[in-house]
Design an enzyme around this catalytic site. Structure first.
Site, PDB file in Angstrom:
ATOM      1  N   HIS A   1       5.275 -25.425  31.958  1.00 40.40           N
ATOM      2  CA  HIS A   1       4.654 -24.431  31.076  1.00 40.40           C
ATOM      3  C   HIS A   1       3.970 -23.392  31.955  1.00 40.40           C
ATOM      4  O   HIS A   1       2.817 -23.563  32.352  1.00 40.40           O
ATOM      5  CB  HIS A   1       3.661 -25.138  30.141  1.00 40.40           C
TER       6      HIS A   1
ATOM      7  N   HIS B   1       4.012 -19.050  32.465  1.00 35.28           N
ATOM      8  CA  HIS B   1       4.489 -17.697  32.127  1.00 35.28           C
ATOM      9  C   HIS B   1       4.502 -16.893  33.413  1.00 35.28           C
ATOM     10  O   HIS B   1       3.441 -16.699  34.030  1.00 35.28           O
ATOM     11  CB  HIS B   1       3.552 -17.041  31.113  1.00 35.28           C
TER      12      HIS B   1
ATOM     13  N   HIS C   1       5.520 -22.792  21.712  1.00 36.16           N
ATOM     14  CA  HIS C   1       4.079 -23.004  21.687  1.00 36.16           C
ATOM     15  C   HIS C   1       3.710 -23.359  20.240  1.00 36.16           C
ATOM     16  O   HIS C   1       4.097 -22.649  19.301  1.00 36.16           O
ATOM     17  CB  HIS C   1       3.321 -21.733  22.057  1.00 36.16           C
TER      18      HIS C   1
ATOM     19  N   GLU D   1      -1.771 -24.766  19.720  1.00 31.33           N
ATOM     20  CA  GLU D   1      -2.731 -24.328  20.758  1.00 31.33           C
ATOM     21  C   GLU D   1      -4.008 -23.922  20.007  1.00 31.33           C
ATOM     22  O   GLU D   1      -5.028 -24.587  20.110  1.00 31.33           O
ATOM     23  CB  GLU D   1      -2.159 -23.163  21.576  1.00 31.33           C
TER      24      GLU D   1
ATOM     25  N   ASP E   1       0.113 -22.666  32.844  1.00 25.69           N
ATOM     26  CA  ASP E   1       0.162 -21.616  31.812  1.00 25.69           C
ATOM     27  C   ASP E   1       0.159 -20.210  32.442  1.00 25.69           C
ATOM     28  O   ASP E   1       1.224 -19.635  32.651  1.00 25.69           O
ATOM     29  CB  ASP E   1      -0.993 -21.803  30.822  1.00 25.69           C
ATOM     30  N   ASP E   2      -1.025 -19.680  32.727  1.00 23.27           N
ATOM     31  CA  ASP E   2      -1.163 -18.330  33.302  1.00 23.27           C
ATOM     32  C   ASP E   2      -2.168 -18.422  34.459  1.00 23.27           C
ATOM     33  O   ASP E   2      -3.313 -17.975  34.342  1.00 23.27           O
ATOM     34  CB  ASP E   2      -1.678 -17.357  32.233  1.00 23.27           C
TER      35      ASP E   2
END
Ligand code: ADE
Ligand code: ZN
Length: 324
Positions: free
Chosen positions: A14, A16, A194, A197, A275-276
């Site tokens: 996961h 991005h 997703h 969340e 994630d980020d």
């Protein structure tokens, strides 16, 4: 513990790619492309990374992505992330990208996919880091836009293994994207989304039953629904959990409240992901370290979380066997 985590072979499911844009690279690409950013310098930008929910992050994330213009930019972005993977012993990564963010600015699919996959290929050759690429649809846009994006990706499907669904969750349920996911599956692509969340557990049911996803990204709101937890455990449907993201975006007030170990205890196939990472203060190593420090996760629990990542990945089964 740091050394134990560093030595674990890790799999990221996961991530991005636009969320790996570090402030320094953002400024360098802005300069290279003649774009002015609304921040004086890296320090001013970093102070803006004080999020109160998902949307407050997404607004900055889309703004930052505007510095990405050429194939070289997408290569440099992806390569910088893969250097981190190599440093942190990430042996396989399944990377999301958001083509609609770029297509709307007049950048074509080939530029985006070409730059990202050139870096992924180089990392495989140089370091043996294997990877997959997952095209994400922005859920705040229409299904028609997602369908047009999928059509634009058809010439590149040899480089794309799956589709995903991201962006503003609440008010944009998985059921809005039934047709485009059916089309993607008919094209031979795998599906993830997703869900849960910020959105309710019912969105996780929808992702499973209406989009037929094989993994759920985040999924932490599943703890509101014991029947759903039972299903996730029974069918071993993986959740790609992102601890630092969840605390930065206030899904949990503090790491000590995070549900990941409770889910692990309930036999849900939870995995750890970043994630980020450029926005949330850490890559894979730092996410695992946060679980050790703030949740007092044991070595055995951390090892199981890393093994779950291997199991939940799309790597060939022979490679899985070697890692388990
Ligand atoms: N896009 C990038 N990061 C995201 C996240 N955590 N949730 C939804 N969309 C995203
Ligand atoms: Zn995400």
């Amino acid at each position: 513990m740091k050394q134990f985590i560093a030595a674990l072979p890790k799999v990221e499911l996961h991530l991005h790619i636009e969320g790996t844009l570090e402030p320094e690279l953002m400024f360098a690409l802005a300069k290279r492309n003649g774009i002015s950013l609304p921040y004086a310098d890296v320090a001013a930008l970093a102070t803006a990374y004080d999020f109160h929910n998902l949307q407050s992050f997404l607004d900055l994330y889309y703004q930052g992505a505007a510095v990405l213009q050429t194939e070289q930019d997408f290569f440099d972005l992806t390569w910088a992330y893969l250097v981190r993977c190599h440093e942190q012993h990430v042996v396989h990564t399944e990377v999301f990208f958001d083509p609609q963010t770029h297509l709307v600015r007049g950048i074509d699919m080939g530029t985006v996919v070409g730059g990202i996959t050139a870096a992924l290929d180089k990392a495989e050759q140089q370091w043996g880091i294997s990877s997959c690429l997952i095209l994400c649809f922005l859920r705040h846009l229409s299904e028609a836009d997602a369908l047009a994006t999928l059509e634009a990706a058809i010439p590149y499907l040899d480089k794309i293994q799956g589709v995903g669904l991201d962006s503003s969750e609440v008010g944009n349920p998985p059921s809005k994207f039934v047709q485009v996911f059916a089309r993607a599956r008919a094209l031979g692509l795998k599906a993830v989304a997703h869900a849960g969340e910020e959105g309710p557990a019912s969105y996780i049911w929808e992702a499973l039953d209406q989009l037929q996803v094989c993994r759920v990204d985040h999924g932490v709101r599943s703890t509101d629904d014991p029947r759903l937890i039972a299903r996730l455990a029974e069918e071993q449907i993986p959740l790609t959990v992102c601890p630092l993201s969840n605390t930065r975006l206030k899904v949990f007030d503090q790491m000590a409240d995070h549900s990941i170990l409770r889910l692990l205890d309930q036999d849900v196939c939870v995995t750890v992901n970043s994630d980020d990472p450029a926005y949330f203060g850490g890559y894979m190593q730092e996410n695992f370290e946060a679980l050790a420090k703030d949740l007092k996760a044991s070595k055995e629990q951390l090892r199981q979380l890393a093994l779950n990542g291997v199991q939940a990945s799309w790597m060939p089964s022979l490679r899985k066997k070697r890692l388990i």
